[in-house]
Design a protein around this motif. Structure first.
Motif, PDB file in Angstrom:
ATOM      1  N   GLU A  32     -36.028-125.402 -19.168  1.00 57.24           N
ATOM      2  CA  GLU A  32     -37.331-126.036 -18.351  1.00 57.24           C
ATOM      3  C   GLU A  32     -38.377-126.654 -19.465  1.00 57.24           C
ATOM      4  O   GLU A  32     -38.847-127.666 -19.430  1.00 57.24           O
ATOM      5  CB  GLU A  32     -38.204-125.029 -17.798  1.00 57.24           C
ATOM      6  N   PHE A  33     -38.618-125.693 -20.593  1.00 54.06           N
ATOM      7  CA  PHE A  33     -39.536-126.192 -21.717  1.00 54.06           C
ATOM      8  C   PHE A  33     -39.052-127.407 -22.312  1.00 54.06           C
ATOM      9  O   PHE A  33     -39.751-128.267 -22.612  1.00 54.06           O
ATOM     10  CB  PHE A  33     -39.920-124.960 -22.568  1.00 54.06           C
ATOM     11  N   SER A  34     -37.835-127.379 -22.832  1.00 52.39           N
ATOM     12  CA  SER A  34     -37.147-128.425 -23.619  1.00 52.39           C
ATOM     13  C   SER A  34     -36.931-129.861 -22.709  1.00 52.39           C
ATOM     14  O   SER A  34     -37.566-130.709 -23.500  1.00 52.39           O
ATOM     15  CB  SER A  34     -35.761-128.024 -23.905  1.00 52.39           C
ATOM     16  N   VAL A  35     -36.866-129.552 -21.400  1.00 52.21           N
ATOM     17  CA  VAL A  35     -36.751-130.768 -20.494  1.00 52.21           C
ATOM     18  C   VAL A  35     -38.439-131.415 -20.370  1.00 52.21           C
ATOM     19  O   VAL A  35     -38.609-132.675 -20.617  1.00 52.21           O
ATOM     20  CB  VAL A  35     -36.441-130.596 -19.354  1.00 52.21           C
ATOM     21  N   PHE A  36     -39.415-130.139 -20.448  1.00 55.35           N
ATOM     22  CA  PHE A  36     -40.667-130.749 -20.459  1.00 55.35           C
ATOM     23  C   PHE A  36     -41.172-131.627 -21.767  1.00 55.35           C
ATOM     24  O   PHE A  36     -41.711-132.567 -21.692  1.00 55.35           O
ATOM     25  CB  PHE A  36     -41.415-129.653 -20.294  1.00 55.35           C
ATOM     26  N   VAL A  37     -40.736-131.104 -22.903  1.00 57.85           N
ATOM     27  CA  VAL A  37     -41.268-131.591 -24.221  1.00 57.85           C
ATOM     28  C   VAL A  37     -40.575-132.855 -24.166  1.00 57.85           C
ATOM     29  O   VAL A  37     -41.107-134.146 -24.648  1.00 57.85           O
ATOM     30  CB  VAL A  37     -40.639-130.663 -25.206  1.00 57.85           C
ATOM     31  N   GLU A  38     -39.143-133.153 -23.914  1.00 55.45           N
ATOM     32  CA  GLU A  38     -38.403-134.432 -24.136  1.00 55.45           C
ATOM     33  C   GLU A  38     -39.003-135.314 -23.113  1.00 55.45           C
ATOM     34  O   GLU A  38     -39.067-136.587 -23.507  1.00 55.45           O
ATOM     35  CB  GLU A  38     -36.799-134.290 -23.710  1.00 55.45           C
ATOM     36  N   LYS A  39     -39.247-134.984 -21.700  1.00 51.93           N
ATOM     37  CA  LYS A  39     -40.057-135.982 -20.846  1.00 51.93           C
ATOM     38  C   LYS A  39     -41.280-136.447 -21.505  1.00 51.93           C
ATOM     39  O   LYS A  39     -41.862-137.583 -21.443  1.00 51.93           O
ATOM     40  CB  LYS A  39     -39.984-135.218 -19.508  1.00 51.93           C
ATOM     41  N   GLN A  40     -42.241-135.483 -21.798  1.00 53.89           N
ATOM     42  CA  GLN A  40     -43.477-135.923 -22.373  1.00 53.89           C
ATOM     43  C   GLN A  40     -43.518-136.725 -23.600  1.00 53.89           C
ATOM     44  O   GLN A  40     -44.065-137.766 -23.792  1.00 53.89           O
ATOM     45  CB  GLN A  40     -44.296-134.735 -22.789  1.00 53.89           C
ATOM     46  N   ALA A  41     -42.359-136.598 -24.346  1.00 52.60           N
ATOM     47  CA  ALA A  41     -42.161-137.370 -25.579  1.00 52.60           C
ATOM     48  C   ALA A  41     -41.653-138.763 -24.992  1.00 52.60           C
ATOM     49  O   ALA A  41     -42.194-139.924 -25.630  1.00 52.60           O
ATOM     50  CB  ALA A  41     -41.073-137.004 -26.603  1.00 52.60           C
ATOM     51  N   ALA A  42     -40.884-138.821 -24.392  1.00 56.46           N
ATOM     52  CA  ALA A  42     -40.458-140.256 -23.746  1.00 56.46           C
ATOM     53  C   ALA A  42     -41.522-140.799 -22.966  1.00 56.46           C
ATOM     54  O   ALA A  42     -41.688-142.278 -23.121  1.00 56.46           O
ATOM     55  CB  ALA A  42     -39.216-140.124 -22.627  1.00 56.46           C
ATOM     56  N   THR A  44     -44.906-140.808 -23.213  1.00 59.35           N
ATOM     57  CA  THR A  44     -46.245-141.073 -24.142  1.00 59.35           C
ATOM     58  C   THR A  44     -45.822-141.820 -25.220  1.00 59.35           C
ATOM     59  O   THR A  44     -46.627-141.966 -26.145  1.00 59.35           O
ATOM     60  CB  THR A  44     -47.053-139.803 -24.468  1.00 59.35           C
ATOM     61  N   ASN A  45     -44.353-141.830 -25.572  1.00 61.74           N
ATOM     62  CA  ASN A  45     -43.847-142.507 -26.873  1.00 61.74           C
ATOM     63  C   ASN A  45     -44.390-141.526 -28.088  1.00 61.74           C
ATOM     64  O   ASN A  45     -44.623-142.352 -29.036  1.00 61.74           O
ATOM     65  CB  ASN A  45     -44.181-144.082 -26.777  1.00 61.74           C
ATOM     66  N   ALA A  46     -44.247-140.567 -28.008  1.00 61.27           N
ATOM     67  CA  ALA A  46     -44.712-139.609 -29.111  1.00 61.27           C
ATOM     68  C   ALA A  46     -43.743-138.776 -29.514  1.00 61.27           C
ATOM     69  O   ALA A  46     -42.660-138.776 -29.000  1.00 61.27           O
ATOM     70  CB  ALA A  46     -45.902-138.617 -28.541  1.00 61.27           C
ATOM     71  N   SER A  47     -43.761-138.171 -30.801  1.00 63.40           N
ATOM     72  CA  SER A  47     -42.555-137.605 -31.453  1.00 63.40           C
ATOM     73  C   SER A  47     -42.561-136.212 -30.725  1.00 63.40           C
ATOM     74  O   SER A  47     -43.536-135.774 -30.175  1.00 63.40           O
ATOM     75  CB  SER A  47     -42.805-137.499 -32.715  1.00 63.40           C
ATOM     76  N   LEU A  48     -41.466-135.523 -30.851  1.00 61.03           N
ATOM     77  CA  LEU A  48     -41.075-134.391 -30.141  1.00 61.03           C
ATOM     78  C   LEU A  48     -42.004-133.257 -30.901  1.00 61.03           C
ATOM     79  O   LEU A  48     -42.459-132.475 -30.259  1.00 61.03           O
ATOM     80  CB  LEU A  48     -39.695-133.782 -30.395  1.00 61.03           C
ATOM     81  N   ILE A  49     -42.307-133.511 -32.054  1.00 61.69           N
ATOM     82  CA  ILE A  49     -43.111-132.375 -32.993  1.00 61.69           C
ATOM     83  C   ILE A  49     -44.625-132.580 -32.374  1.00 61.69           C
ATOM     84  O   ILE A  49     -45.225-131.646 -32.152  1.00 61.69           O
ATOM     85  CB  ILE A  49     -43.111-132.850 -34.553  1.00 61.69           C
TER      86      ILE A  49
END
Length: 98
Positions: A32-42, A44-49
């Motif tokens: 769930e956390f990983s999906v959240f991070v990847e979705k937010q990155a996509a 907002t066009n931001a890096s995962l870090i």
């Protein structure tokens, strides 16, 4: 409809809450956390870090606290991102600087 978690336990002492506790209240699994991070990155066009650091900053938790919630796939993507940004000390990538 998103799942809502309500904590009505009036005996919970805020000073005893760990970062891991705060994170796992919001995300039940590392997936769930990983999906959240990847979705937010996509989205907002931001890096995962940047997404992870932003999440930790917004929630006032240490970045090291989220390492337990990173899936192997997300760790690999972060490693590639860090290599591309030359953030890994002592690591040599097999890419030519073109």
């Amino acid at each position: 409809m998103p799942k809502v978690v309500i904590d009505n336990d009036m005996t919970t002492d805020a000073s005893n809450m760990t970062d891991e506790y705060l994170i796992t209240k919001q995300f039940k699994t590392s997936a769930e956390f990983s999906v959240f991070v990847e979705k937010q990155a996509a989205d907002t066009n931001a890096s995962l870090i940047d997404v992870i650091v932003g999440f930790c900053s917004k929630n006032n938790i240490e970045v090291e606290s989220v390492k337990k919630l990173l899936t192997t796939s997300l760790k690999d993507k972060i490693r590639v991102e860090a290599e591309d940004l030359n953030l890994l000390k002592g690591e040599k990538s097999g890419k030519l600087p073109l």
